[in-house]
Write a protein that holds these residues in place. Structure first.
Motif, mmCIF file in Angstrom:
data_model
loop_
_atom_site.group_PDB
_atom_site.id
_atom_site.type_symbol
_atom_site.label_atom_id
_atom_site.label_comp_id
_atom_site.label_asym_id
_atom_site.label_seq_id
_atom_site.Cartn_x
_atom_site.Cartn_y
_atom_site.Cartn_z
ATOM 1 N N VAL A 74 7.534 11.446 -5.558
ATOM 2 C CA VAL A 74 7.271 11.061 -4.168
ATOM 3 C C VAL A 74 5.938 11.656 -3.727
ATOM 4 C CG1 VAL A 74 8.064 11.337 -1.788
ATOM 5 C CG2 VAL A 74 9.697 10.809 -3.596
ATOM 6 N N TYR A 75 5.131 10.844 -3.060
ATOM 7 C CA TYR A 75 3.776 11.253 -2.669
ATOM 8 C C TYR A 75 3.806 12.346 -1.600
ATOM 9 C CZ TYR A 75 -0.889 10.859 -0.575
ATOM 10 O OH TYR A 75 -2.128 11.118 -0.071
ATOM 11 N N HIS A 76 4.649 12.174 -0.593
ATOM 12 C CA HIS A 76 4.736 13.174 0.472
ATOM 13 C C HIS A 76 6.150 13.190 1.034
ATOM 14 C CE1 HIS A 76 3.176 15.981 3.383
ATOM 15 N NE2 HIS A 76 3.677 15.272 4.379
ATOM 16 N N HIS B 134 10.089 15.470 -4.824
ATOM 17 C CA HIS B 134 8.735 15.694 -5.332
ATOM 18 C C HIS B 134 8.696 15.550 -6.854
ATOM 19 C CE1 HIS B 134 4.624 17.060 -5.146
ATOM 20 N NE2 HIS B 134 4.873 18.007 -6.021
ATOM 21 N N LYS C 213 10.413 3.609 -8.697
ATOM 22 C CA LYS C 213 9.622 4.205 -9.769
ATOM 23 C C LYS C 213 9.813 3.500 -11.112
ATOM 24 C CE LYS C 213 7.298 7.244 -7.582
ATOM 25 N NZ LYS C 213 5.803 7.135 -7.539
ATOM 26 N N LYS D 69 0.816 -1.212 0.000
ATOM 27 C CA LYS D 69 0.000 0.000 0.000
ATOM 28 C C LYS D 69 0.847 1.259 0.000
ATOM 29 C CE LYS D 69 -4.176 -1.607 2.418
ATOM 30 N NZ LYS D 69 -5.006 -1.414 3.640
ATOM 31 N N LEU D 70 1.994 1.181 0.661
ATOM 32 C CA LEU D 70 2.780 2.388 0.890
ATOM 33 C C LEU D 70 4.229 2.016 1.165
ATOM 34 C CD1 LEU D 70 2.632 5.541 1.405
ATOM 35 C CD2 LEU D 70 2.301 4.970 3.824
ATOM 36 N N HIS E 72 2.656 4.727 -3.734
ATOM 37 C CA HIS E 72 2.854 5.951 -2.972
ATOM 38 C C HIS E 72 4.092 5.822 -2.088
ATOM 39 C CE1 HIS E 72 -1.496 7.713 -3.271
ATOM 40 N NE2 HIS E 72 -0.873 7.617 -4.426
ATOM 41 N N ASP F 227 3.202 3.617 -9.595
ATOM 42 C CA ASP F 227 1.983 4.057 -8.928
ATOM 43 C C ASP F 227 2.034 3.901 -7.410
ATOM 44 O OD1 ASP F 227 0.841 4.663 -11.387
ATOM 45 O OD2 ASP F 227 0.101 2.614 -11.655
ATOM 46 N N VAL G 31 6.463 7.867 0.885
ATOM 47 C CA VAL G 31 6.650 8.947 1.854
ATOM 48 C C VAL G 31 8.095 8.884 2.320
ATOM 49 C CG1 VAL G 31 5.988 9.920 4.089
ATOM 50 C CG2 VAL G 31 4.250 8.882 2.609
ATOM 51 N N TYR H 291 -0.841 19.966 -3.030
ATOM 52 C CA TYR H 291 0.110 19.799 -1.939
ATOM 53 C C TYR H 291 -0.194 20.788 -0.813
ATOM 54 C CZ TYR H 291 4.516 18.034 -0.092
ATOM 55 O OH TYR H 291 5.460 17.406 0.666
#
Length: 654
Positions: free
Chosen positions: A514-516, A510, A488, A468-469, A495, A493, A497, A565
């Motif tokens: 990167v998602y966050h 970013h 990547k 999931k992450l 996510h 796809d 962090v 963002y």
């Protein structure tokens, strides 16, 4: 024009040599050396009028090289690979010196030249390797960390080699001299520690207070070269003193500024040094000894590659690391030029011998990008015929991983996240390349995969296609970027962090998808500020407005690139608008004896009662019929104005 004209010729030739080297994707020092060959005394055409004067200036280049090395040196860089760096590198140097001595004896060289040959080839090239790793995209991988850690210790080993090797010309006289040199070095270092901790920081602080960059640069240069000259007068190496000066300044608050200021000066004088090195090369000598040069290149690169590869294996590095280290560090390094010049000036080696070693060094440097690039293909070929690398896994579920969170890094942050996820009974797996840290995590029962998260084989073992992450908890910029690039490629796809050290790092991550991104130090500083202002009874809305403005300034580049963002950041901080406070009821308070419904607290103050603590027992979310008693501690949620109204109400006498 004399020396001035010679400097113009050297700098101009080095410029063209550097441009050609850059065009061919080679280290600039190779271009400088080849430029030196063209303007040297053996090639005719345009040449300097007095090479000896250039060599004197080049000595300053050597001192500044080691001065900058001292400024750059950091034990933190060795920490992740400290065992192989601190213990494996000295073993590698001794083994290479022994090999060089044996090879020299077999070729019929004198004992002194054989020992010098071993010392000269024992060092690898930091400049060449960093350029190669950067071009290959390997910076940040475990392989690169192992190699860079060993190179740092090799660079430090230049200092004792500069002291020891010249004394071997007369062993009987040399041993007492070495003993005296050791005593002098100990006395000098003790004096420098006192000066470095008590005098230098005060001088640097005083000069920095003048806000004059020119004076700061001049002070830094005088300290480096002045301390170096002091060691020379003391009977030790000029370059050794410059290195110690760099170490001392690096420990002050102005080390980074000193390094940034001294680098251009170092580069100019280093240019003179490497160009003067090229002046010693005789192309006619090279052509006359071409077979010897090619033989030495092949033997030296093979032997050094085997030494580095075997040592990596002995220090329990597996997968592609031994192969990458062997092929990446098999060249001879630029500090061999420094040692060689000392060998010539001390009469330990001849100019012809130095030309031979110098030529071998340059050829190994030129071959490094091609040889190092074979790591991936050779490793893939090896896995076709040999049993593939076996992953070490701990506590993985028998049913496999699915809908899980992948934590890359089991340090303090990674372990804290794992503790919470385990409490919530959520599926996760930790990727950790530090064996000791893995052993510390094992008793907690965490699912662990032992390996370097920058390697695709480790990432695939974590079943990223079902995850999931991905949380990347490492603080090292190069490592997090290397992991993102690998992920990547095959899982665009997923996510991610991760954490960032700087705003530049944040923006780059970013851009990579990167998602966050989290900056722990910045977020911690904001939280400290927020709590301090709350303690001073500043309005909650004003505090939130202030912190939002600060955060918006920092993350402005991201907001400009992605409007979503900013919205995400604002939603994450909405909770700070409401605070939870614990307010005791006075004995004579009008609330004592009243029920929650009768008190009408929310209507009168705007605060909401979340719970009541009575004699150490918490009564959460009390009902309207709950009756207050004296000395109850009421937990209320609201804003600063609400708290003021409730405190007044709680202390009122009925």
């Amino acid at each position: 024009m004399g020396i001035a004209g010679d400097i113009v010729i050297v700098v101009t030739a080095a410029l063209f040599g550097g441009l050609i080297a850059q065009r061919l994707k080679q280290p600039l020092i190779v271009g400088y050396i080849l430029a030196g060959v063209l303007i040297g005394p053996y090639t005719g055409g345009i040449t300097v009028s007095d090479a000896h004067e250039i060599e004197k200036l080049a000595e300053i280049g050597v001192a500044l090289l080691l001065f900058a090395l001292g400024l750059e040196f950091s034990l933190k860089e060795l920490k992740p690979v400290r065992n192989i760096a601190l213990f494996g590198t000295p073993i590698q140097i001794l083994l290479t010196i022994a090999f060089g001595y044996g090879l020299g004896q077999w070729l019929g060289w004198s004992r002194l030249e054989s020992i010098w040959f071993g010392g000269l080839i024992s060092l690898s090239s930091t400049m060449v390797l960093l350029k190669t790793l950067e071009n290959q995209g390997w910076l940040g991988t475990l392989s690169s960390r192992v190699m860079i850690g060993m190179l740092i210790v090799q660079d430090l080993a230049v200092v004792p080699l500069m002291i020891i090797l010249p004394q071997l010309q007369d062993p009987e006289a040399g041993l007492p001299i070495l003993g005296i040199a050791a005593v002098k070095a100990a006395v000098f270092l003790a004096a420098m520690v006192i000066i470095g901790t008590r005098v230098i920081p005060k001088i640097m602080k005083h000069v920095a207070s003048w806000n004059s960059r020119e004076l700061f640069l001049l002070t830094t240069t005088v300290m480096g070269l002045g301390i170096g000259y002091g060691t020379y007068l003391f009977g030790l190496s000029f370059a050794f003193g410059a290195f110690v000066a760099g170490l001392l300044i690096s420990e002050s608050d102005y080390g980074y500024q000193a390094l940034s200021d001294i680098l251009p000066l170092r580069d100019i004088f280093s240019l003179l040094f490497f160009t003067s090195v090229g002046m010693l090369i005789d192309p006619g000598f090279l052509m006359a000894n071409i077979m010897t040069v090619l033989f030495l290149v092949a033997v030296v690169m093979t032997a050094k590659g085997l030494v580095f590869g075997v040592l990596s294996k002995l220090f329990k590095y597996g997968n592609i690391v031994p192969l990458a280290a062997g092929l990446g560090l098999c060249q001879v390094g630029e500090f061999s030029f420094v040692l060689g010049r000392i060998g010539i000036s001390s009469g330990s080696i001849s100019t012809e011998f130095y030309s031979l070693v110098l030529t071998v060094t340059i050829v190994t440097m030129l071959l490094t990008p091609m040889v190092s690039g074979l790591s991936g293909p050779l490793y893939a070929l090896r896995n076709r015929f040999v049993k593939p690398y076996q992953l070490q896994t701990i506590n993985l579920p028998e049913t496999g991983l699915s809908n899980h969170i992948v934590i890359a890094g089991g340090g303090r942050i990674g372990k804290s996240v794992a503790d919470i996820l385990k409490t919530l009974d959520m599926s996760f797996v930790v990727l950790e390349s530090n064996y000791r840290r893995m052993e510390q995590l094992k008793p907690a029962g965490y699912p662990i995969i032992y390996g370097d998260a920058t390697q695709s084989v480790i990432l695939e073992a974590a079943d990223l296609d079902k995850a999931k992450l991905l949380l990347i908890t490492t603080p090292v910029t190069l490592i997090s970027q290397a992991i993102v690039i690998q992920v990547k490629k095959n899982h665009p796809d997923l996510h991610i962090v991760t954490r960032a050290e700087t705003i530049e790092h944040l923006i780059e991550l970013h851009k990579q998808g990167v998602y966050h991104v989290v900056q722990p130090e910045f977020e911690a500083s904001l939280e400290f500020t927020r709590l301090a202002l709350l303690h001073l009874n500043m309005n909650t809305e004003r505090i939130q407005q202030l912190t939002d403005e600060i955060r918006r300034d920092l993350y402005q580049p991201l907001y400009a690139a992605d409007t979503g963002y900013e919205m995400l950041a604002q939603l994450q901080n909405v909770s700070h608008l409401l605070e939870l406070n614990y307010i005791p009821l006075e004995t004579r308070s009008s609330l004592v004896g009243q029920t929650l419904a009768e008190s009408a607290i929310r209507a009168r103050t705007g605060a909401t009662v979340a719970g009541v603590i009575r004699k150490g027992i918490l009564y959460p979310n009390p009902s309207p019929e709950f009756s207050f008693r004296a000395k109850d501690v009421v937990a209320v949620i609201g804003q600063s104005e609400d708290f003021k109204a409730f405190r007044k109400m709680a202390g009122e006498v009925g």
